[in-house]
Design a protein around this motif. Structure first.
Motif, PDB file in Angstrom:
ATOM      1  N   MET A 154     -13.988 -21.721  21.158  1.00 17.55           N
ATOM      2  CA  MET A 154     -14.082 -20.294  20.868  1.00 17.55           C
ATOM      3  C   MET A 154     -15.086 -19.806  19.823  1.00 17.55           C
ATOM      4  N   SER A 155     -15.636 -19.004  19.929  1.00 17.29           N
ATOM      5  CA  SER A 155     -16.561 -18.342  18.812  1.00 17.29           C
ATOM      6  C   SER A 155     -15.582 -18.148  17.575  1.00 17.29           C
ATOM      7  N   ALA A 156     -16.201 -18.106  16.390  1.00 14.50           N
ATOM      8  CA  ALA A 156     -15.420 -17.928  15.220  1.00 14.50           C
ATOM      9  C   ALA A 156     -14.857 -16.509  15.126  1.00 14.50           C
ATOM     10  N   GLU A 157     -15.531 -15.496  15.762  1.00 15.07           N
ATOM     11  CA  GLU A 157     -14.806 -14.319  15.830  1.00 15.07           C
ATOM     12  C   GLU A 157     -13.772 -13.936  16.630  1.00 15.07           C
ATOM     13  N   ASN A 158     -13.708 -14.901  18.001  1.00 21.17           N
ATOM     14  CA  ASN A 158     -12.504 -14.979  18.375  1.00 21.17           C
ATOM     15  C   ASN A 158     -11.183 -15.885  17.909  1.00 21.17           C
ATOM     16  N   VAL A 159     -11.651 -16.659  17.125  1.00 16.78           N
ATOM     17  CA  VAL A 159     -10.780 -17.352  16.395  1.00 16.78           C
ATOM     18  C   VAL A 159      -9.909 -16.513  15.366  1.00 16.78           C
ATOM     19  N   LYS A 160     -10.769 -15.783  14.972  1.00 20.59           N
ATOM     20  CA  LYS A 160     -10.355 -14.820  13.934  1.00 20.59           C
ATOM     21  C   LYS A 160      -9.672 -13.648  14.670  1.00 20.59           C
ATOM     22  N   LYS A 161      -9.762 -13.380  15.746  1.00 18.02           N
ATOM     23  CA  LYS A 161      -8.685 -12.460  16.559  1.00 18.02           C
ATOM     24  C   LYS A 161      -7.437 -13.086  16.707  1.00 18.02           C
ATOM     25  N   VAL A 162      -7.367 -14.764  17.146  1.00 19.30           N
ATOM     26  CA  VAL A 162      -6.295 -15.186  17.262  1.00 19.30           C
ATOM     27  C   VAL A 162      -5.485 -15.166  16.061  1.00 19.30           C
ATOM     28  N   PHE A 163      -5.957 -15.336  14.670  1.00 17.30           N
ATOM     29  CA  PHE A 163      -5.339 -15.469  13.245  1.00 17.30           C
ATOM     30  C   PHE A 163      -4.773 -13.998  13.156  1.00 17.30           C
ATOM     31  N   GLN A 164      -5.632 -13.020  13.807  1.00 16.51           N
ATOM     32  CA  GLN A 164      -4.857 -11.665  13.494  1.00 16.51           C
ATOM     33  C   GLN A 164      -3.603 -11.487  14.113  1.00 16.51           C
ATOM     34  N   VAL A 165      -3.402 -12.299  15.375  1.00 19.53           N
ATOM     35  CA  VAL A 165      -2.126 -11.905  16.213  1.00 19.53           C
ATOM     36  C   VAL A 165      -1.112 -12.771  15.764  1.00 19.53           C
ATOM     37  N   LEU A 166      -1.305 -13.896  14.747  1.00 20.91           N
ATOM     38  CA  LEU A 166      -0.612 -14.642  14.060  1.00 20.91           C
ATOM     39  C   LEU A 166      -0.131 -14.436  12.833  1.00 20.91           C
ATOM     40  N   ASP A 167      -0.946 -13.461  12.216  1.00 16.68           N
ATOM     41  CA  ASP A 167      -0.698 -12.936  10.927  1.00 16.68           C
ATOM     42  C   ASP A 167       0.430 -11.707  11.100  1.00 16.68           C
ATOM     43  N   VAL A 168       1.687 -11.905  11.425  1.00 11.08           N
ATOM     44  CA  VAL A 168       2.641 -10.923  11.709  1.00 11.08           C
ATOM     45  C   VAL A 168       2.741  -9.788  10.657  1.00 11.08           C
ATOM     46  N   ASP A 169       2.749 -10.123   9.576  1.00 15.06           N
ATOM     47  CA  ASP A 169       2.863  -9.018   8.452  1.00 15.06           C
ATOM     48  C   ASP A 169       1.645  -8.458   8.185  1.00 15.06           C
ATOM     49  N   GLY A 170       0.332  -8.787   8.747  1.00 14.80           N
ATOM     50  CA  GLY A 170      -0.782  -8.092   8.526  1.00 14.80           C
ATOM     51  C   GLY A 170      -1.319  -8.151   6.885  1.00 14.80           C
ATOM     52  N   SER A 171      -1.181  -9.374   6.408  1.00 18.50           N
ATOM     53  CA  SER A 171      -1.283  -9.376   4.836  1.00 18.50           C
ATOM     54  C   SER A 171      -2.702 -10.000   4.846  1.00 18.50           C
TER      55      SER A 171
END
Length: 108
Positions: A38-55
């Motif tokens: 995946m592109s770095a941009e899409n990997v970062k979207k996955v990160f945002q899903v995993l960052d449950v508390d949005g910190s």
């Protein structure tokens, strides 16, 4: 956003099954679900899903449940798996994984 908006459900299922009984290897898991390609941009979207508390970080407590972020069928990571994952990804030693650290780990 749901994880299945970013990744194929069947690849997630296969990767979760592969690590159901064996020690979790984040790099191998990310490759199996298709994140390494995946592109770095899409990997970062996955990160945002995993960052449950949005910190903006995945802390140790969130990391323990990271597989559940991919699918509700995912298992909890053991304490030793969580520690190893954190150690592998936390490049600046602050005890949590930032979005850039996460993307670097996926593409290493």
């Amino acid at each position: 956003m749901a994880m299945t908006d970013l990744l194929k459900a069947e690849e997630i299922k296969k990767a979760l099954e592969a690590f159901a009984g064996e020690t979790f290897d984040p790099k191998k898991f990310f490759e199996m679900v298709g994140m390494k390609a995946m592109s770095a941009e899409n990997v970062k979207k996955v990160f945002q899903v995993l960052d449950v508390d949005g910190s903006g970080f995945i802390e140790e407590e969130e990391l323990k449940f990271v597989l559940k972020g991919f699918s509700k069928e995912g298992r909890d990571l053991t304490d030793s798996e969580t520690t190893a994952f954190l150690k592998a990804a936390d490049k600046d030693g602050d005890g949590k994984i930032g979005i850039d650290e996460f993307e670097i780990m996926v593409h290493e």
